[in-house]
Design a protein around this motif. Structure first.
Motif, PDB file in Angstrom:
ATOM      1  N   MET A 193       0.830  -1.201   0.000  1.00 59.59           N
ATOM      2  CA  MET A 193       0.000   0.000   0.000  1.00 59.59           C
ATOM      3  C   MET A 193       0.869   1.257   0.000  1.00 59.59           C
ATOM      4  O   MET A 193       0.620   2.215  -0.747  1.00 59.59           O
ATOM      5  CB  MET A 193      -0.913  -0.024   1.228  1.00 59.59           C
ATOM      6  N   LEU A 196       2.610   1.776  -3.337  1.00 57.87           N
ATOM      7  CA  LEU A 196       1.674   2.381  -4.302  1.00 57.87           C
ATOM      8  C   LEU A 196       1.573   3.878  -4.080  1.00 57.87           C
ATOM      9  O   LEU A 196       1.521   4.669  -5.034  1.00 57.87           O
ATOM     10  CB  LEU A 196       0.288   1.746  -4.168  1.00 57.87           C
ATOM     11  N   LEU A 208       3.036  -7.720  -4.824  1.00 64.46           N
ATOM     12  CA  LEU A 208       1.633  -8.137  -4.910  1.00 64.46           C
ATOM     13  C   LEU A 208       1.510  -9.581  -5.386  1.00 64.46           C
ATOM     14  O   LEU A 208       0.631 -10.326  -4.945  1.00 64.46           O
ATOM     15  CB  LEU A 208       0.841  -7.199  -5.825  1.00 64.46           C
ATOM     16  N   LEU A 235      -5.982  -3.314  -3.062  1.00 67.74           N
ATOM     17  CA  LEU A 235      -4.729  -2.776  -3.602  1.00 67.74           C
ATOM     18  C   LEU A 235      -4.664  -2.942  -5.113  1.00 67.74           C
ATOM     19  O   LEU A 235      -4.241  -2.037  -5.834  1.00 67.74           O
ATOM     20  CB  LEU A 235      -3.519  -3.465  -2.950  1.00 67.74           C
ATOM     21  N   THR A 238      -7.203  -0.400  -6.740  1.00 67.62           N
ATOM     22  CA  THR A 238      -6.733   0.995  -6.686  1.00 67.62           C
ATOM     23  C   THR A 238      -5.508   1.192  -7.574  1.00 67.62           C
ATOM     24  O   THR A 238      -5.320   2.263  -8.150  1.00 67.62           O
ATOM     25  CB  THR A 238      -6.405   1.413  -5.232  1.00 67.62           C
ATOM     26  N   HIS A 239      -4.691   0.153  -7.706  1.00 70.35           N
ATOM     27  CA  HIS A 239      -3.536   0.225  -8.609  1.00 70.35           C
ATOM     28  C   HIS A 239      -3.999   0.425 -10.051  1.00 70.35           C
ATOM     29  O   HIS A 239      -3.477   1.288 -10.779  1.00 70.35           O
ATOM     30  CB  HIS A 239      -2.722  -1.064  -8.468  1.00 70.35           C
TER      31      HIS A 239
END
Length: 584
Positions: A193, A196, A208, A235, A238-239
């Motif tokens: 997180m 990122l 990841l 994650l 949102t990536h």
């Protein structure tokens, strides 16, 4: 000898009776204190009196340290007397270090005391305290992991993400050594997180991948396993969204939504994990549910499905209101602000400026209650006010709201969508081509504008960026109309209007209907021209009424706020004072 034995027996009996009496008075005071603490409403003053009454008895060190911890905790959580809370917690920490095998009191005192230091902005006192506690807790897996998480969080709040990532890496390795793959995954996902947030994408991808393998292979409590999957998928989603890949993200988003449905059907298991290092939980499932709503709203906004975004925002805000009645966790206010930021953008696009302004005011009120929330969202708040100012044609105020770095000319220097464009987001690159096309259009360089806009169309179609597609089509239609190519103009404007109606985007609908009216008039299609003119009139009236309502609200005065915290109150407006010419 017999007399000595009898005397010794009497002394032992006396000591036992004294110990029993000591236990009795201590347990009685503790029982009263807990009774007062858990009363409805809590009677904190009486609880504190009972705990303070322990000290005149000169109790053993263990009882003394524990009582200082209990007093510090009660004062910290239930009063504003931080000075006394700090004093008791410091004594608990000092005394407990001298007592062997007293880990729970020792490390809880360290954890609470560092929290209090941070609350008092004494971060420099919190860091060495946590470092020492981490150093001496290596034989106590639960506390060692918890204190590592806490110090990593402290560094994150200070924006020192490198130090935070290093600590999370140490935690992941420690969890592996003590045989906790579950907590190892939590450390690694937390590190992912932060990576990122730092845009260290080359490090994120292998991390990841590793997390995905650990999550799938771990066999344990079903709720813990699914919560790890939610963390992992959040994650991933949102990536993708950060990269502007709205179409590519759909399979991951669907998995995430299915995962949260699975969690909602599972019952909380009371069985504690056998490994003390596994005694962690990422988020309560009710919080996870709101978070999944939030990322769904983010996706709907980017894709241009604004009605869907509004539907999920309403659901999430309703859930938040229920949760906040029982839970004062700061993360809930953060979720609420982010949801409101998205719905405000929705309102501005769909032509509901008055509602958007009231929701901006709501964000201001939430930020007034939390300095940290305000520092994290002040830039977004001024940006939203700037967008509102543009929508009501208060351009001087809009310029004041936007930062100097985002003024038009300096922005254009940075928005070069060719290879030197520094942003990896597909969506932002497509938007950059649109801005360049718009700029070329205003300068009368129509061929150059068409080149930029076709690039936007190609990129926005590839990832289902509907609003960019609609905006590009209507601007291309306008260019062809200016050039006298009515057929091509119509081929652009008709799908632009259809897409804008689907979103719905009120400004593009207004623009498209005006173009259709002029196009049909130029082509001699009187009936179609009349129909388009009627549509344009309807959109104009809706926007005009909303414009008047928004500018008449007391909150409209927020457009003049550019410094310091948000103002507490607003004076009512006499009426709108902005020009409507460019709006209509």
């Amino acid at each position: 000898m017999a007399a000595q034995a009898a005397a010794a027996a009497q002394a032992a009996a006396a000591q036992a009776a004294q110990a029993e009496a000591a236990d009795s008075w201590y347990l009685a005071l503790l029982g009263f204190a807990e009774h007062f603490r858990t009363s409805s409403p809590p009677k904190i003053r009486l609880c504190v009196h009972c705990l303070q009454a322990v000290f005149p008895f000169k109790p053993p060190q263990r009882i003394e340290a524990r009582t200082h911890l209990q007093l510090g905790s009660v004062l910290y959580h239930h009063t504003k007397n931080s000075e006394q809370a700090r004093s008791h917690l410091e004594k608990a920490w000092l005394i407990s270090q001298q007592i062997p095998q007293f880990e729970d009191v020792k490390f809880e005192a360290a954890s609470l005391l560092s929290e209090l230091y941070c609350q008092e902005n004494s971060v420099d006192a919190a860091k060495p305290l946590l470092r020492k506690a981490i150093q001496i807790s290596q034989q106590t897996p639960y506390w060692h992991c918890r204190l590592l998480f806490q110090l990593a969080q402290l560094h994150t709040l200070e924006k020192d993400l490198v130090s935070a990532c290093d600590l999370l890496g140490v935690g992941a390795e420690y969890a592996r050594v003590v045989g906790s793959e579950y907590t190892r995954a939590l450390f690694l996902l937390s590190k992912g997180m932060l990576l990122l947030m730092e845009r260290k994408l080359q490090e994120v991808h292998p991390l990841l991948t590793l997390c995905g393998q650990i999550v799938e292979n771990w066999q344990g409590n079903p709720i813990q396993k699914e919560s790890l999957r939610v963390f992992f998928l959040v994650l991933q989603v949102t990536h993708y969204l950060d990269a502007g890949q709205v179409k590519s993200v759909k399979p991951c988003l669907k998995q995430l939504q299915q995962c949260i449905q699975t969690i909602s059907t599972l019952h909380d298991d009371e069985i504690l994990p056998s490994n003390p290092a596994d005694l962690f939980h990422w988020l309560p499932k009710e919080h996870m549910c709101v978070l999944v709503y939030l990322v769904t709203v983010m996706h709907s906004m980017q894709a241009g499905y604004l009605e869907k975004a509004q539907k999920y925002t309403d659901k999430a805000l309703m859930q938040l209101e229920k949760l906040k009645m029982l839970d004062c966790s700061p993360i809930l206010s953060s979720f609420q602000v982010i949801l409101l930021e998205h719905i405000i953008m929705c309102r501005l696009v769909t032509g509901h400026k008055a509602t958007a302004l009231q929701e901006i005011s709501q964000v201001c009120q939430l930020c007034q209650q939390s300095p940290r929330l305000f520092s994290n969202h002040a830039a977004q708040l001024h940006t939203l006010l700037g967008l509102y100012c543009v929508s009501v044609n208060c351009m001087d105020n809009a310029e004041a709201q936007f930062t100097t770095a985002l003024r038009l000319y300096s922005l254009l220097e940075r928005i070069n969508p060719d290879h030197s464009f520094p942003v990896s987001s597909h969506c932002l690159r497509a938007a950059a081509f649109y801005v360049r096309g718009l700029f070329s259009f205003f300068q009368g360089r129509y061929n150059e504008a068409k080149r930029f806009l076709r690039e936007t169309l190609k990129m926005s179609n590839a990832e289902d960026l509907n609003r960019l597609t609609a905006c590009s089509l209507v601007l291309l239609g306008h260019i062809f109309y200016v050039l006298g190519n009515h057929r091509e103009s119509n081929n652009m404007v008709v799908p632009a209007m259809q897409l804008a109606s689907k979103i719905p985007d009120m400004s593009v609908q207004l623009w498209s209907s005006a173009l259709l009216r002029d196009l049909n008039k130029a082509c001699g299609n009187a009936m179609d021209a009349h129909e388009a003119a009627q549509m344009h009139q309807n959109f104009s009236q809706q926007l005009l009424q909303d414009h008047i309502e928004a500018c008449s609200l007391p909150e409209h005065n927020l457009i003049t706020w550019t410094d310091g915290p948000p103002p507490m109150q607003f004076q009512a407006q006499n009426g709108p004072n902005t020009s409507l010419a460019s709006l209509l």
